[in-house]
Design an enzyme around this catalytic site. Structure first.
Site, short mmCIF file in Angstrom:
data_model
loop_
_atom_site.label_atom_id
_atom_site.label_comp_id
_atom_site.label_asym_id
_atom_site.label_seq_id
_atom_site.Cartn_x
_atom_site.Cartn_y
_atom_site.Cartn_z
N SER A 107 18.89 6.78 -27.52
CA SER A 107 19.42 7.46 -26.35
C SER A 107 20.24 6.49 -25.52
CB SER A 107 18.25 7.99 -25.50
OG SER A 107 18.71 8.37 -24.22
N TYR A 113 10.31 7.80 -20.76
CA TYR A 113 11.30 8.16 -21.77
C TYR A 113 12.21 6.97 -22.10
CZ TYR A 113 15.04 10.62 -24.13
OH TYR A 113 15.97 11.02 -25.05
#
Length: 622
Positions: free
Chosen positions: A454, A467
């Site tokens: 990501s 996250y």
């Protein structure tokens, strides 16, 4: 010398020599003839032959002067392409009388096989031809002539490049010296050279006859190369379907050597492989799969290769994708299917995985299977690994795509929240790499691992502590694995998608707000998402391209690329950006919102497509 294990041997006499012919498999099945190159014997094909024998009647023979075949006397003039054609026709008549054979050649086996498929006297005896690392001398001669007569900077560069790769050809034309070298130190050291340069293991190859074989084989070059390159045949057209397999890391042949081959082989299928010259030893699984598909297609009619992008690279390969039930994972499964790969679609949602697998088949996948598995469950992943290996084979490309996310303050994250996020995002990737990656490494035939990370892996945010931590760990894990597996021919890529439109807003969950406010945020998110409109298919294409190029880190969207550049050249700016009042979600690698603020990538019970997180401004700050 040890004969090929389990083979039936016979002798075929032709043109004053006696050829040693080995056969495996059922003679009632289509016959596949494997022709070896220089300085090899038929044993170079042993790994491929064993894999083909279950489906075909497999025939291997030692070319005259090699292995257990006798040499012509005198040697000079005894290795011309005309005499090699006589040998092949004698073998074909002996092992498959009245029925055409499927021909496969490697190196000089391919060079002479091009002669077989382009001369009229062999017409009707060959059903198809698979060429590996060996051009037609006639085509090569025309290729050189075109570049000499009409030079351009590119063509001159191609000539010089291939000329440098052909250094050994000049040496083999020198009198006596090659024979002395092969019967002396070079013959003794050749197995170690192959082991070091091509990563070959010894087992049943090369055979003990190598020094004699290599000395005799020098006449393959002396009897044919100069004559054909000077006066190439103008009618060297292949009269059968041809499959061209080009190793991209071949130290002896340039890929550009096959430019314009369609002129000479109108019914041509191209395949490329990230491997060195000796693919019969280093990539027997892939080679056997492509031969099987091509022969089977030819037996059933005219071969029709997969038409999708990158079909020359991925056709027939086994690709496993986690989080394949929706969004980026589903788009990636479809892209590999269009490229002719066999697809294993893994997702916690069994119905979503089944839908993906079902749609892969009409897109071009020879086979597709659905496997419902929670990637965070260690035991479940171990069972999946065992099942895939037993029923489908060793995975060639692994895409660890499934993941979940959590948005909020660090102090609002519970230990259970951390366990969920790390269990899927990090441990799911670890399980996939540990299990499927280990089988890739043990097989020793290369492969590729793609881990969906990501932009959050390098862009800190006070709204995404769990996250971002998990994705940063995935990025570093990918880099470490890439370093470890580079020597085994296995590439590792970390993909960082960015904002991707998969329609997550209709069921998005937001914590810390009431029901009415949540509805308003959904409407606002739907409008903002529509403005971005970056499709998951572009991420899928980036994934396939990254595997082809063996890229290390791939930021996909413009914002992901910008943040990646800033992380390298302006990290202070990113740290300041991380302090900005956080949004309620973030853009990323294929995530969908879930209850209690959790976002899911292709996990169970996900009601919408896997998508990227959307940056949404908090209430009152529009």
């Amino acid at each position: 010398m040890v004969p090929l294990k389990g083979a039936r041997e016979r002798r075929v006499r032709t043109g004053g020599v006696e050829l040693c012919v080995a056969e495996l498999g059922d003679p009632r099945q289509p016959t596949v003839v494997l022709v070896h190159g220089y300085p090899d014997s038929k044993e170079v094909w042993s790994r491929v032959a064993r894999r083909l024998a279950g489906r075909f009647h497999v025939v291997l023979y030692d070319v005259r002067g090699h292995g257990r075949s006798t040499a012509p006397l005198p040697l000079r003039g005894g290795f011309t392409l005309e005499k090699l054609t006589d040998d092949f026709l004698a073998v074909a008549d002996a092992v498959s009388p009245g029925r055409p054979v499927h021909l496969v050649g490697h190196d000089w086996g391919s060079v002479q096989s091009w002669e077989f498929v382009t001369v009229r006297r062999a017409e009707g005896r060959i059903a198809s031809f698979t060429s590996v690392s060996g051009p037609s001398l006639d085509h090569f001669g025309h290729w050189i002539g075109t570049r000499v007569k009409r030079p351009t900077p590119r063509r001159v560069g191609q000539l010089l490049g291939q000329g440098a790769k052909s250094w050994y050809v000049y040496l083999l034309h020198t009198p006596k010296l090659p024979e002395l070298a092969w019967r002396g130190p070079l013959g003794r050291r050749w197995p170690r050279i192959l082991e070091r340069v091509e990563k070959l293991s010894a087992d049943d190859y090369p055979t003990s006859s190598l020094p004699r074989d290599a000395a005799h084989g020098t006449w393959l070059y002396r009897d044919n190369v100069r004559a054909r390159l000077r006066r190439p045949r103008p009618d060297a057209y292949a009269r059968v379907p041809v499959q061209l397999i080009t190793p991209l890391e071949d130290a002896f042949l340039s890929e550009c050597l096959y430019d314009g081959l369609e002129r000479w082989a109108p019914d041509l299928v191209r395949r490329v492989l990230p491997a060195g010259h000796w693919v019969p030893r280093t990539r027997p699984d892939q080679l056997a799969a492509w031969i099987t598909d091509f022969v089977t297609a030819t037996e059933g009619g005219r071969p029709r290769p997969a038409a999708g992008k990158y079909a020359d690279r991925f056709a027939g390969q086994l690709v496993l994708i986690t989080g394949a039930g929706s969004g980026i994972g589903r788009a990636t499964a479809f892209a590999f299917a269009e490229a002719g790969a066999r697809v294993v679609a893994v997702d916690r949602d069994a119905e979503a995985a089944a839908r993906t697998a079902e749609r892969c088949r009409p897109l071009g996948a020879p086979a597709a299977w659905a496997e419902p598995v929670d990637v965070g469950d260690e035991r479940a992943m171990e069972k999946l690994d065992e099942k895939v290996a037993a029923e489908y084979g060793v995975v060639d490309v692994l895409v660890n795509n499934a993941g979940i996310g959590l948005s909020g303050s660090f102090f609002d994250h519970t230990p259970e929240d951390w366990r969920k996020v790390l269990g899927v995002n990090l441990w799911g990737v670890i399980h996939g790499c540990r299990l499927f990656g280990k089988r890739m490494a043990e097989r020793g035939q290369g492969g590729h691992i793609v881990n969906t990370a990501s932009a959050a892996a390098y862009q800190p945010s006070k709204a995404l502590p769990a996250y971002s931590t998990s994705k940063a760990a995935v990025l570093m894990l990918s880099e470490c694995l890439r370093a470890e597996l580079a020597g085994r021919g296995i590439g590792v890529t970390a993909v960082c998608p960015g904002f991707v439109n998969t329609g997550i807003t209709s069921t998005a969950h937001f914590t810390g707000v009431g029901a009415e406010e949540e509805k308003r945020l959904r409407r606002r998110a739907a409008r903002l998402y529509g403005l971005r409109d970056y499709p998951p298919e572009k991420v899928a294409d980036a994934i396939l391209r990254a595997v082809v190029r063996d890229d290390a880190v791939v930021p996909v969207t413009p914002e992901a690329r910008l943040l990646h550049a800033m992380s390298r050249f302006a990290p202070r700016a990113l740290r300041r950006l991380a302090r900005v009042e956080p949004p309620l979600g973030t853009a990323d690698s294929g995530t969908t919102p879930r209850n209690s603020g959790l976002l899911s990538t292709g996990s169970a019970n996900s009601p919408v497509d896997k998508a990227s997180w959307l940056w949404i401004k908090p209430p009152g700050r529009y």
